[in-house]
Write a protein that holds these residues in place. Structure first.
Motif, PDB file in Angstrom:
ATOM      1  N   ALA A  70       0.810  -1.217   0.000  1.00 55.46           N
ATOM      2  CA  ALA A  70       0.000   0.000   0.000  1.00 55.46           C
ATOM      3  C   ALA A  70       0.845   1.269   0.000  1.00 55.46           C
ATOM      4  O   ALA A  70       0.354   2.336  -0.357  1.00 55.46           O
ATOM      5  CB  ALA A  70      -0.940   0.005   1.201  1.00 55.46           C
ATOM      6  N   ASP A  71       2.114   1.160   0.388  1.00 52.46           N
ATOM      7  CA  ASP A  71       2.979   2.343   0.437  1.00 52.46           C
ATOM      8  C   ASP A  71       3.888   2.421  -0.776  1.00 52.46           C
ATOM      9  O   ASP A  71       4.869   3.157  -0.772  1.00 52.46           O
ATOM     10  CB  ASP A  71       3.821   2.326   1.713  1.00 52.46           C
ATOM     11  CG  ASP A  71       4.784   1.148   1.733  1.00 52.46           C
ATOM     12  OD1 ASP A  71       4.399   0.066   1.255  1.00 52.46           O
ATOM     13  OD2 ASP A  71       5.919   1.318   2.219  1.00 52.46           O
ATOM     14  N   SER A  72       3.570   1.667  -1.830  1.00 45.66           N
ATOM     15  CA  SER A  72       4.403   1.654  -3.023  1.00 45.66           C
ATOM     16  C   SER A  72       3.726   2.418  -4.156  1.00 45.66           C
ATOM     17  O   SER A  72       2.496   2.468  -4.241  1.00 45.66           O
ATOM     18  CB  SER A  72       4.678   0.212  -3.469  1.00 45.66           C
ATOM     19  OG  SER A  72       5.382  -0.492  -2.471  1.00 45.66           O
ATOM     20  N   LEU A  73       4.538   3.010  -5.024  1.00 46.48           N
ATOM     21  CA  LEU A  73       4.032   3.766  -6.169  1.00 46.48           C
ATOM     22  C   LEU A  73       4.550   3.147  -7.459  1.00 46.48           C
ATOM     23  O   LEU A  73       5.752   2.953  -7.626  1.00 46.48           O
ATOM     24  CB  LEU A  73       4.482   5.229  -6.089  1.00 46.48           C
ATOM     25  CG  LEU A  73       3.991   6.040  -4.886  1.00 46.48           C
ATOM     26  CD1 LEU A  73       4.611   7.433  -4.920  1.00 46.48           C
ATOM     27  CD2 LEU A  73       2.481   6.138  -4.885  1.00 46.48           C
ATOM     28  N   LEU A  74       3.638   2.848  -8.379  1.00 46.23           N
ATOM     29  CA  LEU A  74       4.023   2.313  -9.680  1.00 46.23           C
ATOM     30  C   LEU A  74       4.076   3.435 -10.700  1.00 46.23           C
ATOM     31  O   LEU A  74       3.218   4.328 -10.702  1.00 46.23           O
ATOM     32  CB  LEU A  74       3.019   1.258 -10.154  1.00 46.23           C
ATOM     33  CG  LEU A  74       2.876  -0.013  -9.316  1.00 46.23           C
ATOM     34  CD1 LEU A  74       1.857  -0.942  -9.964  1.00 46.23           C
ATOM     35  CD2 LEU A  74       4.204  -0.712  -9.159  1.00 46.23           C
ATOM     36  N   GLU A  75       5.058   3.387 -11.598  1.00 45.76           N
ATOM     37  CA  GLU A  75       5.084   4.339 -12.695  1.00 45.76           C
ATOM     38  C   GLU A  75       3.938   4.029 -13.656  1.00 45.76           C
ATOM     39  O   GLU A  75       3.447   2.899 -13.734  1.00 45.76           O
ATOM     40  CB  GLU A  75       6.435   4.287 -13.400  1.00 45.76           C
ATOM     41  CG  GLU A  75       7.562   4.751 -12.496  1.00 45.76           C
ATOM     42  CD  GLU A  75       8.901   4.873 -13.198  1.00 45.76           C
ATOM     43  OE1 GLU A  75       9.030   4.329 -14.318  1.00 45.76           O
ATOM     44  OE2 GLU A  75       9.811   5.499 -12.638  1.00 45.76           O
ATOM     45  N   ARG A  76       3.500   5.020 -14.409  1.00 45.03           N
ATOM     46  CA  ARG A  76       2.224   4.935 -15.126  1.00 45.03           C
ATOM     47  C   ARG A  76       2.148   3.760 -16.101  1.00 45.03           C
ATOM     48  O   ARG A  76       1.100   3.139 -16.257  1.00 45.03           O
ATOM     49  CB  ARG A  76       1.970   6.247 -15.880  1.00 45.03           C
ATOM     50  CG  ARG A  76       0.556   6.337 -16.440  1.00 45.03           C
ATOM     51  CD  ARG A  76       0.187   7.744 -16.832  1.00 45.03           C
ATOM     52  NE  ARG A  76      -1.200   7.808 -17.289  1.00 45.03           N
ATOM     53  CZ  ARG A  76      -1.553   7.785 -18.552  1.00 45.03           C
ATOM     54  NH1 ARG A  76      -0.635   7.709 -19.500  1.00 45.03           N
ATOM     55  NH2 ARG A  76      -2.836   7.846 -18.891  1.00 45.03           N
ATOM     56  N   ASP A  77       3.235   3.439 -16.773  1.00 42.42           N
ATOM     57  CA  ASP A  77       3.236   2.342 -17.748  1.00 42.42           C
ATOM     58  C   ASP A  77       3.763   1.035 -17.169  1.00 42.42           C
ATOM     59  O   ASP A  77       4.062   0.101 -17.914  1.00 42.42           O
ATOM     60  CB  ASP A  77       4.074   2.725 -18.974  1.00 42.42           C
ATOM     61  CG  ASP A  77       3.369   3.739 -19.859  1.00 42.42           C
ATOM     62  OD1 ASP A  77       2.125   3.808 -19.806  1.00 42.42           O
ATOM     63  OD2 ASP A  77       4.053   4.458 -20.603  1.00 42.42           O
ATOM     64  N   ALA A  78       3.889   0.965 -15.854  1.00 44.73           N
ATOM     65  CA  ALA A  78       4.528  -0.199 -15.233  1.00 44.73           C
ATOM     66  C   ALA A  78       3.813  -1.506 -15.573  1.00 44.73           C
ATOM     67  O   ALA A  78       4.451  -2.524 -15.853  1.00 44.73           O
ATOM     68  CB  ALA A  78       4.590  -0.012 -13.712  1.00 44.73           C
ATOM     69  N   LEU A  79       2.480  -1.505 -15.553  1.00 44.16           N
ATOM     70  CA  LEU A  79       1.747  -2.735 -15.834  1.00 44.16           C
ATOM     71  C   LEU A  79       1.927  -3.187 -17.286  1.00 44.16           C
ATOM     72  O   LEU A  79       2.003  -4.387 -17.563  1.00 44.16           O
ATOM     73  CB  LEU A  79       0.262  -2.554 -15.522  1.00 44.16           C
ATOM     74  CG  LEU A  79      -0.096  -2.326 -14.053  1.00 44.16           C
ATOM     75  CD1 LEU A  79      -1.606  -2.244 -13.884  1.00 44.16           C
ATOM     76  CD2 LEU A  79       0.467  -3.439 -13.169  1.00 44.16           C
ATOM     77  N   LEU A  80       1.980  -2.236 -18.209  1.00 45.83           N
ATOM     78  CA  LEU A  80       2.207  -2.601 -19.613  1.00 45.83           C
ATOM     79  C   LEU A  80       3.566  -3.253 -19.796  1.00 45.83           C
ATOM     80  O   LEU A  80       3.715  -4.222 -20.546  1.00 45.83           O
ATOM     81  CB  LEU A  80       2.091  -1.356 -20.502  1.00 45.83           C
ATOM     82  CG  LEU A  80       0.698  -0.740 -20.626  1.00 45.83           C
ATOM     83  CD1 LEU A  80       0.753   0.554 -21.410  1.00 45.83           C
ATOM     84  CD2 LEU A  80      -0.262  -1.727 -21.287  1.00 45.83           C
ATOM     85  N   HIS A  81       4.563  -2.731 -19.100  1.00 51.22           N
ATOM     86  CA  HIS A  81       5.899  -3.317 -19.169  1.00 51.22           C
ATOM     87  C   HIS A  81       5.916  -4.731 -18.588  1.00 51.22           C
ATOM     88  O   HIS A  81       6.463  -5.662 -19.180  1.00 51.22           O
ATOM     89  CB  HIS A  81       6.902  -2.441 -18.404  1.00 51.22           C
ATOM     90  CG  HIS A  81       7.376  -1.251 -19.162  1.00 51.22           C
ATOM     91  ND1 HIS A  81       8.264  -1.337 -20.206  1.00 51.22           N
ATOM     92  CD2 HIS A  81       7.084   0.074 -19.013  1.00 51.22           C
ATOM     93  CE1 HIS A  81       8.506  -0.117 -20.680  1.00 51.22           C
ATOM     94  NE2 HIS A  81       7.813   0.743 -19.970  1.00 51.22           N
ATOM     95  N   ILE A  82       5.314  -4.864 -17.411  1.00 50.88           N
ATOM     96  CA  ILE A  82       5.451  -6.134 -16.709  1.00 50.88           C
ATOM     97  C   ILE A  82       4.598  -7.237 -17.334  1.00 50.88           C
ATOM     98  O   ILE A  82       4.882  -8.429 -17.164  1.00 50.88           O
ATOM     99  CB  ILE A  82       5.115  -5.958 -15.209  1.00 50.88           C
ATOM    100  CG1 ILE A  82       5.874  -7.002 -14.373  1.00 50.88           C
ATOM    101  CG2 ILE A  82       3.625  -6.047 -14.957  1.00 50.88           C
ATOM    102  CD1 ILE A  82       5.849  -6.742 -12.897  1.00 50.88           C
TER     103      ILE A  82
END
Length: 496
Positions: free
Chosen positions: A173-185
């Motif tokens: 809950a205290d982590s921040l993903l970069e906007r395209d992170a899911l597309l990359h992963i």
């Protein structure tokens, strides 16, 4: 007697030299493989690939599982940030793990939650009883309320029961993903149906500036304890795990940011709540099952998506974390000892696990004994100072080369630390880490080795967070995370 001591010290020093030559030699090869993989990712036309993934109707949906305990100050921002991620189909599952603050009330008020009769999957098993189930009208956010047993893995397992998409992504809950992170992963899943798990890069958020759930400025933190962890994470994630994945030997995907095929996680019963090494334990279990059933599989790692997470900002908190990691590694090794040097398990069994046993788990013992014998021998004249200098270079010098190379790769590939001052501090920190912090870290690891070997009770511990630095009071929403109170540790193990 003198002759015996001279012979013993001489050969003990040479054992130390050979030991560290193999240790650093293997890691330098892994580092080189990682550097080549990073270079390939940087030079690949990723923007076109990401656009294709976003537009492809066959791109799998992702369930994002967020275990949360007493996260009232930051949970709204965390969910808003996840909603703003660029991905065609996401379903967010927040597990309110027995919070005693306003975590659930803030979710309910800000996202118009309503009770839902959604049917949960029967597996995996978990100890904490689910008491309520809420969801938004659109179904993009589900909140699972459960009794807490103070185990992150138990909360994740409860979230898995509510996850209904092909891919599950677990973040804190205290982590921040970069906007395209899911597309990359998700790219490896789309390109290769045999991929069962994908890890992404974790970076310390200490020192960065955040506005509305997004990182707007990256700077080196002010405290040396935080700076040291920046170097460690660069070495372990950016090149270390990228390299291990490239030779099909990746053993750890961090719980702070990892994605798996849901079916693969359920096949092994979800996360093992008794394991301190819950993230590595999951990867090894998935790999073992695929190997035992002789099914094609791959565990991948991508260096581009970044998850920013807050790391311990005091030596006391850091010591607790590192003892836990060392003990968890020992417990994992004992649990999966039949895989070690077993050809059935490929690179993981023949190289990765032996490497972690010999150099990561027992490394502190070899390091302390070897350094003491070599230094005492040089001082008393039992060995020459030239031989001691060779031992020092092989053990410390080659490690310094690895750290400096990791910094060079980061700056040439991504250049996230744009200020010259930050780069200088980063380079200075690589020296401080090896010349000072390494000795303290070795002592903490020794304590973890002791706890594992003598089967002391597992301790997860707690780490208080200071919160992300916000970009001025006018930029952050009212519910910005000023002082998030976490009751668990980040599980981002940084072994190479």
């Amino acid at each position: 007697m003198i002759d015996f001591l001279m012979q013993f010290t001489f050969w003990a020093t040479w054992v130390l030299i050979v030991y560290y030559a193999i240790y650093n030699g293997v890691f330098l090869v892994v580092l080189l493989k990682g550097a080549l993989e990073v270079s390939r990712e940087v030079n690949w036309p990723s923007s076109m690939t990401l656009s294709e993934i976003f537009a492809n109707p066959l791109t799998p949906g992702i369930s994002i599982i967020v275990p949360a305990h007493n996260e009232e100050s930051g949970i709204v921002d965390a969910v808003l940030a996840l909603r703003n991620l660029r991905y065609p189909l996401t379903r967010i599952v927040v597990v309110d793990d027995g919070s005693t603050d306003e975590t659930f009330q803030r979710l309910k008020d800000n996202f118009d939650l309503r009770p839902t009769s959604k049917v949960l999957a029967a597996a995996p098993q978990h100890e904490g009883k689910i008491t309520e189930l809420w969801a938004t009208r659109s179904g993009d956010l589900t909140v699972v309320r459960k009794e807490s047993v103070r185990l992150r893995s138990d909360a994740v397992n409860a979230g898995l029961r509510a996850a209904d998409q092909e891919i599950v992504c677990m973040i804190d809950a205290d982590s921040l993903l970069e906007r395209d992170a899911l597309l990359h992963i998700v790219a490896p899943f789309v390109a290769d149906p045999t991929v069962l798990g994908v890890g992404g890069v974790i970076r310390p958020a200490n020192g960065v500036t955040v506005s509305r759930g997004a990182v707007t400025k990256v700077q080196m933190p002010k405290k040396w304890v935080e700076r040291i962890q920046v170097v460690e994470y660069l070495r372990a994630f950016l090149v270390g795990r990228t390299g291990w994945a490239s030779i099909k030997g990746l053993m750890i995907i961090s719980g702070a940011f990892g994605a798996f095929r849901r079916d693969a996680v359920l096949e092994v019963g979800g996360l093992d709540s008794t394991s301190l090494a819950e993230d590595a334990d999951l990867v090894v279990a998935i790999t073992k099952k695929a190997r035992d059933e002789k099914r094609p599989y791959r565990i991948a790692f991508v260096a581009e998506p970044v998850c920013w997470t807050e790391v311990p900002n005091t030596f006391s908190a850091l010591s607790t974390q590192r003892r836990r990691w060392s003990q968890g590694l020992g417990e994992l090794i004992a649990k999966q000892r039949k895989m070690i040097l077993n050809p059935r398990y490929g690179v993981l069994g023949m190289l990765t696990l032996p490497y972690f046993v010999l150099f990561e788990f027992y490394g502190p013992i070899f390091g302390v004994l070897g350094a003491f014998i070599a230094l005492a021998g040089a001082i008393t004249g039992l060995i020459t100072w030239q031989l001691f200098a060779l031992a020092f270079f092989v053990s410390v010098g080659l490690s310094l080369v690895s750290s400096l190379a990791s910094v060079l790769i980061e700056e040439s590939a991504y250049h996230r630390y744009s200020r010259l001052r930050d780069v200088v501090v980063l380079l200075m920190t690589t020296i401080v880490e090896l010349m000072g912090f390494h000795l303290v870290h070795t002592w903490w690891r020794l304590q973890g080795v002791y706890r594992a070997l003598f089967k002391r009770p597992s301790e997860w511990g707690t780490i208080e967070r200071a919160g992300f630095e916000q970009e001025g009071p006018g930029h952050a929403p009212d519910d910005s995370p000023d002082q998030p109170q976490l009751q668990r540790e980040t599980t981002a193990d940084i072994a190479p």
